[in-house]
Design a protein around this motif. Structure first.
Motif, short mmCIF file in Angstrom:
data_model
loop_
_atom_site.label_atom_id
_atom_site.label_comp_id
_atom_site.label_asym_id
_atom_site.label_seq_id
_atom_site.Cartn_x
_atom_site.Cartn_y
_atom_site.Cartn_z
N PRO A 70 0.96 -1.27 0.04
CA PRO A 70 0.14 0.02 -0.23
C PRO A 70 0.98 1.27 -0.07
O PRO A 70 0.54 2.19 -0.50
CB PRO A 70 -0.88 -0.09 1.33
CG PRO A 70 -0.01 -1.03 2.19
CD PRO A 70 0.68 -1.84 0.95
N THR A 93 -9.64 -7.53 1.35
CA THR A 93 -8.16 -7.08 2.26
C THR A 93 -7.28 -6.07 1.10
O THR A 93 -6.18 -5.47 1.77
CB THR A 93 -7.58 -8.38 2.89
OG1 THR A 93 -7.29 -9.07 1.52
CG2 THR A 93 -8.47 -8.72 4.13
N PHE A 94 -7.60 -6.34 -0.15
CA PHE A 94 -6.62 -5.62 -1.00
C PHE A 94 -7.17 -4.19 -0.81
O PHE A 94 -6.36 -3.29 -0.69
CB PHE A 94 -6.88 -6.12 -2.52
CG PHE A 94 -6.48 -5.32 -3.66
CD1 PHE A 94 -5.16 -4.99 -3.76
CD2 PHE A 94 -7.51 -4.43 -4.47
CE1 PHE A 94 -4.75 -4.17 -4.95
CE2 PHE A 94 -6.69 -3.63 -5.36
CZ PHE A 94 -5.68 -3.58 -5.72
N LYS A 96 -9.14 -2.55 1.20
CA LYS A 96 -9.02 -2.00 2.66
C LYS A 96 -7.69 -1.52 3.14
O LYS A 96 -7.63 -0.36 3.77
CB LYS A 96 -9.65 -2.86 3.72
CG LYS A 96 -11.01 -3.41 3.73
CD LYS A 96 -11.26 -4.53 4.42
CE LYS A 96 -12.89 -4.89 4.43
NZ LYS A 96 -13.05 -6.16 5.12
N ASN A 97 -6.83 -2.03 2.63
CA ASN A 97 -5.32 -1.83 2.91
C ASN A 97 -5.03 -0.79 2.23
O ASN A 97 -4.25 0.17 2.84
CB ASN A 97 -4.70 -3.10 2.42
CG ASN A 97 -3.24 -3.13 3.06
OD1 ASN A 97 -3.25 -2.49 4.29
ND2 ASN A 97 -2.16 -3.67 2.43
N PHE A 98 -5.07 -0.45 1.05
CA PHE A 98 -4.48 0.78 0.39
C PHE A 98 -5.24 1.88 0.18
O PHE A 98 -4.94 3.16 0.34
CB PHE A 98 -3.88 0.61 -1.14
CG PHE A 98 -4.87 0.61 -2.14
CD1 PHE A 98 -5.50 -0.78 -2.45
CD2 PHE A 98 -5.15 1.63 -2.70
CE1 PHE A 98 -6.47 -0.64 -3.41
CE2 PHE A 98 -6.20 1.70 -3.68
CZ PHE A 98 -6.86 0.49 -4.18
N PRO A 100 -7.72 3.61 2.09
CA PRO A 100 -7.67 5.09 3.19
C PRO A 100 -6.37 5.87 3.03
O PRO A 100 -6.29 6.95 3.34
CB PRO A 100 -7.56 4.11 4.49
CG PRO A 100 -8.28 2.81 4.21
CD PRO A 100 -7.67 2.33 2.76
N ARG A 101 -5.34 5.40 2.53
CA ARG A 101 -4.12 5.91 2.40
C ARG A 101 -4.36 7.13 1.28
O ARG A 101 -3.68 8.36 1.16
CB ARG A 101 -2.70 5.04 1.87
CG ARG A 101 -2.40 4.33 3.19
CD ARG A 101 -1.06 3.85 2.60
NE ARG A 101 0.15 4.64 2.87
CZ ARG A 101 1.21 4.33 3.83
NH1 ARG A 101 0.86 3.83 4.92
NH2 ARG A 101 1.84 5.28 3.76
#
Ligand SMILES: Cc1cc2nc3c(=O)[nH]c(=O)nc-3n(C[C@H](O)[C@H](O)[C@H](O)COP(=O)(O)OP(=O)(O)OC[C@H]3O[C@@H](n4cnc5c(N)ncnc54)[C@H](O)[C@@H]3O)c2cc1C
Lengths: 317, 217
Positions: A70, A93-94, A96-98, A100-101
């Protein structure tokens, strides 16, 4: 304006949920562009270009994106975000991980895990473990949205020929490193997209006993799921967990065996078309949402189930 | 007021790191109304050293929460920030990742194993395909899965001791960050109810129903 969707893939093939995300994105705006970032992922860019709902593919090939860290991926998305009103990805999970960044970098309040698009700025999303649906309106100019893939049909895969534009890699921060991935390999269909799911809970009592579940799953060409209790007890690996903090599944048939039906489990399966519960406790909450409930000892019922299935002339695949 | 379950795992993990001698101090932070302080007290009772309560009587979105935490981090300069992986009411799954981005730090989300090294952490993450291991340099953000550890209960003496540990208070709207909410909740509805099903007498009936009535096998 248009939507930028971030494709999930393994550098060879597109992951199926991206197709569901594409169909959701097309409900936000017909001008769907897809970013394929990876390493040696040209075949994926081609695959995406063939999806009729996709109007343009941005293809970024660089070792930086091989494992979609991410920290590396988010700056690339942000750099390409200018022309878009919406940045979209799957809520798995892909995504959700990046995502928010990206949202933080764009100073945007992300809308997570939507199940319906009412208009380009208004969406429906589940809250309280799926016990309520909230309709929310985003007042941001640019919107970051993650999509619950199982709430949207997959987009048709072939017939399109979108233009593929190469884009340059972004600078990477170099403070995180991929070490390894241990993927659970299975001949069975993927849990998230399987037509039938057979799940086991604490009632199974051991990992060995999951063989009873596996045998039924193989007979029905089904995926195998589990409750958190079964995963926590080490009967089966984490990627099988269904529920609020696991995966959401919406199969045609969900068979819950030795699972009590805690709300956190129901959050992951209660939209299934047909639900079957096999439990020896007639009062188990799972029966309240089951279309067909069988009050029985699973150690007796499952072998019987298998032999009844064996008697059938045909089984839908 | 109760603590969001995976946040208990976040507290537990930091306490374990402190017990192993690798961490000097644990600061427990919460943002919310006065009742939210109870969650800090609870963390203090299981091993956190001091607390910070950023007071806000109104709901703040994850983006605003992350901005406030950025202020706190800039003041406290920790090496690691631990979060729960998601809130179990709104399930946004955003705040840790947002803070990491704002600080330009690496992140390890959905963590089920944390190994602290000299200047980095090796973390096993739960992903849809199975498990993934990443190494992130310090300082870093970690978001915790329920399987990361078994949160301890506070003993009565420790609950008493926790009452003496300091909790600093800050006021959210005085921190000079834009925390206006951008997402408006228009309505909340009950999802459509499933119609009641039936109990079948035996396995043969179950299979027959699935085959001939539901037509799913
Ligand atoms: C924040 C949070 C998040 C969570 N997220 C999830 C999640 O994502 N997914 C999830 O599943 N859970 C989740 N949980 C856990 C959840 O609350 C329940 O504890 C869990 O789902 C229970 O699993 P179970 O039904 O297998 O076990 P139990 O509740 O122990 O039920 C076992 C069932 O098996 C039956 N049984 C036992 N022996 C037999 C037999 N021989 N034959 C037939 N039936 C038998 C029993 O009657 C019982 O109903 C979460 C909890 C929290 C606090």
């Amino acid at each position: 304006m248009s939507v930028l969707l971030i494709a999930e893939h393994n550098n060879k093939n597109l992951k199926p949920f991206t197709l569901n995300a594409i169909s959701a994105a097309s409900k936000i705006d017909a001008e769907v562009h897809v970013l394929v970032a990876g390493s040696g992922c040209e075949s994926v860019a081609k695959e995406v270009a063939a999806v009729p709902l996709v109007k343009k593919v941005l293809h970024c090939d660089s070792p930086n994106y091989q494992n979609y860290l991410p920290e590396n991926l988010a700056p690339l998305v942000t750099k390409n975000a200018d022309k878009y009103d919406h940045i979209v990805a799957s809520a798995n999970t892909f995504g959700k991980n990046f995502m928010p960044r990206v949202a933080a970098a764009l100073d945007t309040s992300q809308v997570s895990d939507i199940i319906k698009v009412n208009s380009p700025d208004t969406f429906v999303r589940p809250i309280y473990a799926g016990n309520a649906f909230a309709t929310v309106k985003s007042n941001d100019k640019k919107r970051c949205v993650t999509i619950r893939p199982t709430s949207f049909e997959p987009a048709p895969k072939t017939g399109g020929s979108a233009q593929v534009d190469k884009v340059d890699a972004a600078d990477i921060p170099n403070f995180s490193k991929f070490v390894k991935r241990e993927e659970t390999k299975s001949e069975r269909p993927e849990l998230g997209t399987a037509r039938i799911v057979v799940s086991g809970g604490r009632g199974l009592e051991s990992g060995e006993n999951f063989k009873l579940i596996n045998d039924i799953a193989d007979k029905l060409n089904a995926a195998v799921g589990a409750s958190r209790a079964a995963v926590d007890a080490g009967y089966i690996s984490n990627d099988h967990q269904v529920g609020q903090t696991g995966k959401v599944v919406v199969p045609d048939l969900y068979i819950a065996v030795g699972i009590s039906g805690a709300i956190q489990h129901l959050a992951g399966m209660k939209e299934s078309k047909i639900i079957v519960a096999i439990n020896k406790d007639g009062e188990a909450p799972i029966f309240s949402i089951a279309d067909y409930g069988l009050e029985a000892d699973l150690f007796k019922a499952l072998p019987e189930f298998l032999s009844e299935l064996n008697k059938l002339n045909t089984i839908q695949k | 007021m109760s603590t969001n379950p995976p946040d208990d795992n976040a507290t537990e993990e930091s306490v374990k790191l402190k017990e192993s001698g690798k961490v000097k101090e644990i600061v427990a932070v919460t943002i919310g109304d006065d009742k939210a302080q109870e969650t800090v007290r609870k963390a203090l009772a299981v091993g956190a050293d001091r607390g910070i309560h950023v007071k806000s009587d109104t709901y703040i979105e994850p983006l605003g929460i992350a901005k406030i935490l950025k202020k706190v981090v800039e003041k406290e300069k920790p090496d690691m920030v631990f979060f729960g992986k998601q809130a179990i009411d709104d399930d946004c799954n955003q705040t840790g990742q947002m803070l990491a981005a704002m600080l330009n730090w690496p992140q390890a989300t959905f963590s089920s194993k944390v190994t602290l090294k000299d200047k980095s952490m090796e973390i096993v993450r739960e992903i849809d395909e199975g498990l993934e291991t990443v190494e992130v340099n310090l300082p870093a953000v970690v978001t915790c899965d329920l399987r990361l550890n078994e949160p301890r209960y506070a003993s009565l003496p420790n609950i008493m001791k926790a009452k003496k540990k300091p909790i600093d208070q800050m006021i959210a709207k005085d921190l000079g960050v834009d925390i206006t909410n951008r997402v408006q909740q228009l309505k909340v509805e009950e999802p459509p109810k499933r119609k009641a099903g039936i109990k079948v007498a035996n396995v043969a009936e179950l299979v027959s129903k699935l085959k001939n009535e539901a037509k799913v096998i």
